[in-house]
Motif scaffolding. Structure first.
Motif, PDB file in Angstrom:
ATOM      1  N   ILE A 162       0.835  -1.199   0.000  1.00 32.47           N
ATOM      2  CA  ILE A 162       0.000   0.000   0.000  1.00 32.47           C
ATOM      3  C   ILE A 162       0.870   1.249   0.000  1.00 32.47           C
ATOM      4  CG2 ILE A 162      -1.620   1.368   1.372  1.00 32.47           C
ATOM      5  CD1 ILE A 162      -2.885  -1.267   2.277  1.00 32.47           C
ATOM      6  N   PHE A 163       1.861   1.273   0.866  1.00 30.71           N
ATOM      7  CA  PHE A 163       2.721   2.449   0.944  1.00 30.71           C
ATOM      8  C   PHE A 163       3.634   2.578  -0.266  1.00 30.71           C
ATOM      9  CE2 PHE A 163       1.416   2.276   5.369  1.00 30.71           C
ATOM     10  CZ  PHE A 163       1.241   3.617   5.656  1.00 30.71           C
ATOM     11  N   LEU A 164       4.025   1.447  -0.847  1.00 39.86           N
ATOM     12  CA  LEU A 164       4.815   1.510  -2.078  1.00 39.86           C
ATOM     13  C   LEU A 164       3.974   2.084  -3.215  1.00 39.86           C
ATOM     14  CD1 LEU A 164       6.755  -1.874  -1.932  1.00 39.86           C
ATOM     15  CD2 LEU A 164       7.762   0.416  -1.905  1.00 39.86           C
ATOM     16  N   GLY A 165       2.688   1.694  -3.273  1.00 43.38           N
ATOM     17  CA  GLY A 165       1.783   2.259  -4.278  1.00 43.38           C
ATOM     18  C   GLY A 165       1.612   3.758  -4.089  1.00 43.38           C
ATOM     19  N   LEU A 166       1.463   4.180  -2.841  1.00 41.07           N
ATOM     20  CA  LEU A 166       1.384   5.614  -2.538  1.00 41.07           C
ATOM     21  C   LEU A 166       2.624   6.340  -3.030  1.00 41.07           C
ATOM     22  CD1 LEU A 166      -0.011   5.566   1.113  1.00 41.07           C
ATOM     23  CD2 LEU A 166      -1.112   6.661  -0.824  1.00 41.07           C
ATOM     24  N   ASN A 167       3.774   5.749  -2.731  1.00 38.56           N
ATOM     25  CA  ASN A 167       5.048   6.375  -3.099  1.00 38.56           C
ATOM     26  C   ASN A 167       5.190   6.481  -4.615  1.00 38.56           C
ATOM     27  OD1 ASN A 167       7.806   7.223  -1.910  1.00 38.56           O
ATOM     28  ND2 ASN A 167       8.380   5.803  -3.516  1.00 38.56           N
ATOM     29  N   ASP A 168       4.841   5.412  -5.329  1.00 35.74           N
ATOM     30  CA  ASP A 168       4.947   5.413  -6.792  1.00 35.74           C
ATOM     31  C   ASP A 168       4.052   6.479  -7.413  1.00 35.74           C
ATOM     32  OD1 ASP A 168       6.752   3.390  -6.692  1.00 35.74           O
ATOM     33  OD2 ASP A 168       5.353   1.800  -7.234  1.00 35.74           O
ATOM     34  N   GLY A 169       2.792   6.517  -6.981  1.00 37.81           N
ATOM     35  CA  GLY A 169       1.864   7.502  -7.527  1.00 37.81           C
ATOM     36  C   GLY A 169       2.305   8.917  -7.241  1.00 37.81           C
ATOM     37  N   LEU A 170       2.805   9.130  -6.043  1.00 41.49           N
ATOM     38  CA  LEU A 170       3.233  10.473  -5.642  1.00 41.49           C
ATOM     39  C   LEU A 170       4.406  10.954  -6.502  1.00 41.49           C
ATOM     40  CD1 LEU A 170       3.599  11.590  -1.957  1.00 41.49           C
ATOM     41  CD2 LEU A 170       5.283  12.259  -3.642  1.00 41.49           C
ATOM     42  N   VAL A 171       5.454  10.130  -6.605  1.00 45.52           N
ATOM     43  CA  VAL A 171       6.659  10.541  -7.328  1.00 45.52           C
ATOM     44  C   VAL A 171       6.386  10.705  -8.822  1.00 45.52           C
ATOM     45  CG1 VAL A 171       9.005   9.869  -7.976  1.00 45.52           C
ATOM     46  CG2 VAL A 171       8.205   9.503  -5.631  1.00 45.52           C
TER      47      VAL A 171
END
Length: 331
Positions: A162-171
């Protein structure tokens, strides 16, 4: 179940201090773990209390050993660790048992990695032998106890994803917003382009997750059926995770992260500065959570991710400006 504390007899060495700062860190680290376990007893379910009590037994022995080993009687956490303890307790009270189990697993991972690194550095010395005994305890007892908790309650890998998905979308969308501002200069066009890119990215990530898990499930199902047909024992277990459910989680996490740099534009920002600032704060938060859950160095992860978004923003904005000048884009 009583958990014996396996501190090797070779650890009974005279009080020494090879590095006063290291000695203080080791004592305070065990004191922090002990304080956390005791505090968690007040916010968790009764069925976890027995396990926490077992952990407290092990951690109490570790603290007493390090205090004697270094002849260092520290019984109060420093300011940084008190703040860290307060934050963890707040999160555990807010999210309940899920957070408690994640915290316990993360603390275990960090502890083992820290002791392994120190053991490699001090092999052949008295401190190295002491660390060997502590590591045996970690591997044979604390790891088993924490694993029992996490297996019953949560899937830590799902939380990390979940947090990796957040990070990918954000960057990714931060880079896109920066590039669109460089090319268009119009907040309206940036908003349309960024939202379109975010939706496409979320669908792509979700589809990739669905296809990957579906393929893995098919392979495992076939292999399991083959073993059953041949009458062979198999360690393969059917996948409990739903490919569709995983795809939804990944897609939602991605779009949530993507909205962070888009929101400033949505509320009236005229350039990429506010998006960069908002995304930078979120990167620090997400990096902190990810590194804690994965057992990584928090500061290193934050610096690395901030460096990545700096490069992404600079390159994307530069490409946008170059495209505008070369092709005369005007909105």
């Amino acid at each position: 179940m009583c958990v014996p504390v396996l501190l090797s007899t070779t650890m009974a060495s005279p009080s020494i201090t090879p590095d006063p700062k290291l000695a203080e860190q080791l004592v305070l680290a065990e004191f922090f773990h002990l304080s956390l376990s005791k505090a968690l007893r007040r916010v968790t379910h009764p069925d976890v209390l027995h396990t926490l009590n077992e952990l407290i037994t092990v951690e109490t022995a570790h603290l007493a050993f390090w205090q004697k080993f270094f002849n260092l009687d520290l019984n109060e956490l420093n300011l940084g660790r008190r703040v860290k303890l307060s934050v963890m307790m707040f999160v555990c009270k807010l999210f309940g048992s899920t957070a408690v189990h994640l915290v316990l697993e993360a603390i275990e991972v960090h502890g083992v990695r820290k002791y392994l690194a120190l053991w490699q550095e001090y092999q052949g010395q008295a401190l190295g032998e002491a660390l060997r005994g502590i590591l045996m305890d970690e591997f044979k007892h604390e790891d088993v106890l924490v694993t029992e908790l996490t297996k019953r309650k949560i899937n830590p890998e799902r939380i990390r994803n979940i947090f990796l998905g957040l990070n990918d979308g954000l960057v990714e969308i931060l880079g896109a917003v920066s590039g669109f501002f460089g090319a268009f200069g119009s907040a309206t066009m940036v908003l349309i382009a960024a939202l379109t890119t975010a939706v496409a990215g979320a669908l792509s990530m979700a589809a990739g997750s669905f296809l990957a898990l579906s393929s893995e499930k098919e392979v495992k199902t076939t292999e399991l059926a083959r073993k059953v047909f041949l009458g062979e024992e198999s360690e393969i277990t059917p996948m409990e995770e739903s490919p569709l459910g995983s795809a939804v989680v990944v897609g939602v996490a991605y779009i949530t992260g993507a909205l962070v740099p888009v929101l400033p534009v949505l509320v009236g920002a005229k350039d990429a500065l506010f998006s960069v600032f908002t995304a930078g704060l979120m990167v620090i938060l997400v990096s902190t959570v990810l590194s804690f859950l994965s057992g990584m160095d928090v500061k290193r992860r934050i610096v690395l991710n901030l460096a990545i978004i700096t490069v992404a923003v600079s390159v994307s904005y530069g490409i946008g400006v170059l495209a505008k000048n070369l092709w005369g884009i005007s909105v």
